[in-house]
Design a protein around this motif. Structure first.
Motif, PDB file in Angstrom:
ATOM      1  N   HIS A  19      -1.718  -0.972   2.180  1.00  0.00           N
ATOM      2  CA  HIS A  19      -1.159   0.376   2.313  1.00  0.00           C
ATOM      3  C   HIS A  19      -0.534   0.813   0.999  1.00  0.00           C
ATOM      4  O   HIS A  19       0.690   0.983   0.903  1.00  0.00           O
ATOM      5  CB  HIS A  19      -0.121   0.420   3.442  1.00  0.00           C
ATOM      6  CG  HIS A  19      -0.660   0.046   4.776  1.00  0.00           C
ATOM      7  ND1 HIS A  19      -1.311   0.939   5.596  1.00  0.00           N
ATOM      8  CD2 HIS A  19      -0.689  -1.140   5.427  1.00  0.00           C
ATOM      9  CE1 HIS A  19      -1.690   0.330   6.701  1.00  0.00           C
ATOM     10  NE2 HIS A  19      -1.324  -0.935   6.622  1.00  0.00           N
ATOM     11  N   GLU A  20      -1.369   0.947  -0.027  1.00  0.00           N
ATOM     12  CA  GLU A  20      -0.941   1.475  -1.333  1.00  0.00           C
ATOM     13  C   GLU A  20       0.401   0.910  -1.799  1.00  0.00           C
ATOM     14  O   GLU A  20       1.399   1.616  -1.862  1.00  0.00           O
ATOM     15  CB  GLU A  20      -0.884   3.003  -1.297  1.00  0.00           C
ATOM     16  CG  GLU A  20      -2.204   3.655  -0.971  1.00  0.00           C
ATOM     17  CD  GLU A  20      -3.340   3.230  -1.891  1.00  0.00           C
ATOM     18  OE1 GLU A  20      -3.125   3.107  -3.111  1.00  0.00           O
ATOM     19  OE2 GLU A  20      -4.448   3.025  -1.373  1.00  0.00           O
ATOM     20  N   ALA A  33       7.838  -3.276   6.193  1.00  0.00           N
ATOM     21  CA  ALA A  33       7.032  -3.133   4.981  1.00  0.00           C
ATOM     22  C   ALA A  33       7.375  -4.248   3.998  1.00  0.00           C
ATOM     23  O   ALA A  33       8.537  -4.606   3.833  1.00  0.00           O
ATOM     24  CB  ALA A  33       7.282  -1.775   4.336  1.00  0.00           C
ATOM     25  N   ARG A  34       6.336  -4.782   3.342  1.00  0.00           N
ATOM     26  CA  ARG A  34       6.529  -5.808   2.320  1.00  0.00           C
ATOM     27  C   ARG A  34       5.801  -5.345   1.062  1.00  0.00           C
ATOM     28  O   ARG A  34       4.607  -5.066   1.117  1.00  0.00           O
ATOM     29  CB  ARG A  34       5.949  -7.118   2.817  1.00  0.00           C
ATOM     30  CG  ARG A  34       5.925  -8.266   1.851  1.00  0.00           C
ATOM     31  CD  ARG A  34       7.284  -8.914   1.595  1.00  0.00           C
ATOM     32  NE  ARG A  34       8.029  -9.261   2.783  1.00  0.00           N
ATOM     33  CZ  ARG A  34       7.942 -10.402   3.461  1.00  0.00           C
ATOM     34  NH1 ARG A  34       7.105 -11.333   3.065  1.00  0.00           N
ATOM     35  NH2 ARG A  34       8.698 -10.616   4.512  1.00  0.00           N
ATOM     36  N   PRO A  35       6.497  -5.225  -0.065  1.00  0.00           N
ATOM     37  CA  PRO A  35       5.815  -4.863  -1.306  1.00  0.00           C
ATOM     38  C   PRO A  35       4.722  -5.874  -1.626  1.00  0.00           C
ATOM     39  O   PRO A  35       4.906  -7.075  -1.422  1.00  0.00           O
ATOM     40  CB  PRO A  35       6.920  -4.911  -2.362  1.00  0.00           C
ATOM     41  CG  PRO A  35       8.199  -4.866  -1.605  1.00  0.00           C
ATOM     42  CD  PRO A  35       7.920  -5.466  -0.256  1.00  0.00           C
ATOM     43  N   ALA A  36       3.588  -5.380  -2.110  1.00  0.00           N
ATOM     44  CA  ALA A  36       2.453  -6.246  -2.430  1.00  0.00           C
ATOM     45  C   ALA A  36       1.695  -5.649  -3.615  1.00  0.00           C
ATOM     46  O   ALA A  36       1.702  -4.444  -3.820  1.00  0.00           O
ATOM     47  CB  ALA A  36       1.528  -6.378  -1.225  1.00  0.00           C
ATOM     48  N   THR A  37       1.044  -6.531  -4.349  1.00  0.00           N
ATOM     49  CA  THR A  37       0.252  -6.116  -5.495  1.00  0.00           C
ATOM     50  C   THR A  37      -1.222  -6.347  -5.205  1.00  0.00           C
ATOM     51  O   THR A  37      -1.602  -7.447  -4.793  1.00  0.00           O
ATOM     52  CB  THR A  37       0.653  -6.936  -6.744  1.00  0.00           C
ATOM     53  OG1 THR A  37       2.047  -6.763  -6.978  1.00  0.00           O
ATOM     54  CG2 THR A  37      -0.144  -6.511  -7.961  1.00  0.00           C
ATOM     55  N   LEU A  38      -2.032  -5.322  -5.402  1.00  0.00           N
ATOM     56  CA  LEU A  38      -3.472  -5.452  -5.240  1.00  0.00           C
ATOM     57  C   LEU A  38      -4.014  -6.187  -6.458  1.00  0.00           C
ATOM     58  O   LEU A  38      -3.821  -5.766  -7.595  1.00  0.00           O
ATOM     59  CB  LEU A  38      -4.130  -4.084  -5.119  1.00  0.00           C
ATOM     60  CG  LEU A  38      -5.648  -4.074  -4.997  1.00  0.00           C
ATOM     61  CD1 LEU A  38      -6.098  -4.728  -3.707  1.00  0.00           C
ATOM     62  CD2 LEU A  38      -6.172  -2.648  -5.073  1.00  0.00           C
ATOM     63  N   VAL A  39      -4.697  -7.302  -6.205  1.00  0.00           N
ATOM     64  CA  VAL A  39      -5.272  -8.102  -7.283  1.00  0.00           C
ATOM     65  C   VAL A  39      -6.737  -7.746  -7.480  1.00  0.00           C
ATOM     66  O   VAL A  39      -7.196  -7.579  -8.603  1.00  0.00           O
ATOM     67  CB  VAL A  39      -5.109  -9.612  -6.996  1.00  0.00           C
ATOM     68  CG1 VAL A  39      -5.798 -10.450  -8.049  1.00  0.00           C
ATOM     69  CG2 VAL A  39      -3.633  -9.973  -6.889  1.00  0.00           C
ATOM     70  N   LEU A  47      -7.713  -8.803  -2.153  1.00  0.00           N
ATOM     71  CA  LEU A  47      -6.858  -9.923  -2.517  1.00  0.00           C
ATOM     72  C   LEU A  47      -5.526  -9.321  -2.913  1.00  0.00           C
ATOM     73  O   LEU A  47      -5.471  -8.444  -3.784  1.00  0.00           O
ATOM     74  CB  LEU A  47      -7.432 -10.719  -3.691  1.00  0.00           C
ATOM     75  CG  LEU A  47      -8.768 -11.400  -3.482  1.00  0.00           C
ATOM     76  CD1 LEU A  47      -9.174 -12.144  -4.753  1.00  0.00           C
ATOM     77  CD2 LEU A  47      -8.736 -12.340  -2.297  1.00  0.00           C
ATOM     78  N   ILE A  48      -4.456  -9.750  -2.261  1.00  0.00           N
ATOM     79  CA  ILE A  48      -3.131  -9.216  -2.581  1.00  0.00           C
ATOM     80  C   ILE A  48      -2.187 -10.364  -2.893  1.00  0.00           C
ATOM     81  O   ILE A  48      -2.367 -11.493  -2.449  1.00  0.00           O
ATOM     82  CB  ILE A  48      -2.571  -8.325  -1.452  1.00  0.00           C
ATOM     83  CG1 ILE A  48      -2.477  -9.080  -0.119  1.00  0.00           C
ATOM     84  CG2 ILE A  48      -3.400  -7.087  -1.251  1.00  0.00           C
ATOM     85  CD1 ILE A  48      -1.075  -9.146   0.332  1.00  0.00           C
ATOM     86  N   ARG A  49      -1.169 -10.029  -3.657  1.00  0.00           N
ATOM     87  CA  ARG A  49      -0.131 -10.996  -3.985  1.00  0.00           C
ATOM     88  C   ARG A  49       1.191 -10.414  -3.488  1.00  0.00           C
ATOM     89  O   ARG A  49       1.539  -9.282  -3.815  1.00  0.00           O
ATOM     90  CB  ARG A  49      -0.093 -11.231  -5.487  1.00  0.00           C
ATOM     91  CG  ARG A  49       0.829 -12.357  -5.900  1.00  0.00           C
ATOM     92  CD  ARG A  49       0.666 -12.726  -7.376  1.00  0.00           C
ATOM     93  NE  ARG A  49      -0.572 -13.499  -7.544  1.00  0.00           N
ATOM     94  CZ  ARG A  49      -1.538 -13.187  -8.391  1.00  0.00           C
ATOM     95  NH1 ARG A  49      -1.451 -12.108  -9.134  1.00  0.00           N
ATOM     96  NH2 ARG A  49      -2.602 -13.962  -8.497  1.00  0.00           N
ATOM     97  N   ALA A  50       1.884 -11.190  -2.664  1.00  0.00           N
ATOM     98  CA  ALA A  50       3.174 -10.772  -2.113  1.00  0.00           C
ATOM     99  C   ALA A  50       3.925 -12.020  -1.673  1.00  0.00           C
ATOM    100  O   ALA A  50       3.306 -13.053  -1.400  1.00  0.00           O
ATOM    101  CB  ALA A  50       2.977  -9.830  -0.929  1.00  0.00           C
TER     102      ALA A  50
END
Length: 79
Positions: A19-20, A33-39, A47-50
């Motif tokens: 979710h952006e 909600a948890r902040p995440a980075t799109l890899v 693939l996300i990093r959180a």
């Protein structure tokens, strides 16, 4: 073995879970909600990093208007 980059510390999820800039977790019947980075995008997955704990449930079903605090029921969960 295939040549290509190696991705450590990522989670592969259906694209609907992204979710952006965040993923939605289910915590005590409510969304958080948890902040995440799109890899990287891989077909219909991302693939996300959180910072995840091993037992957290991630919302992977498209849910229009999903926002933190919204009450949800997890289908198939006993309790």
């Amino acid at each position: 073995i295939l040549p290509g980059p190696r991705y450590d510390g990522v989670l592969r999820l259906p694209e609907a879970a992204w979710h952006e800039g965040k993923v939605m977790l289910v915590n005590d019947g409510r969304l958080a909600a948890r902040p995440a980075t799109l890899v990287r995008r891989l077909g219909d997955d991302v693939l996300i990093r959180a910072p995840f704990q091993g037992d957290e449930a991630v919302l992977v079903t498209p849910l229009p208007g999903a926002e933190a605090g919204m009450r949800v029921n997890v289908v198939g969960e006993s309790g």
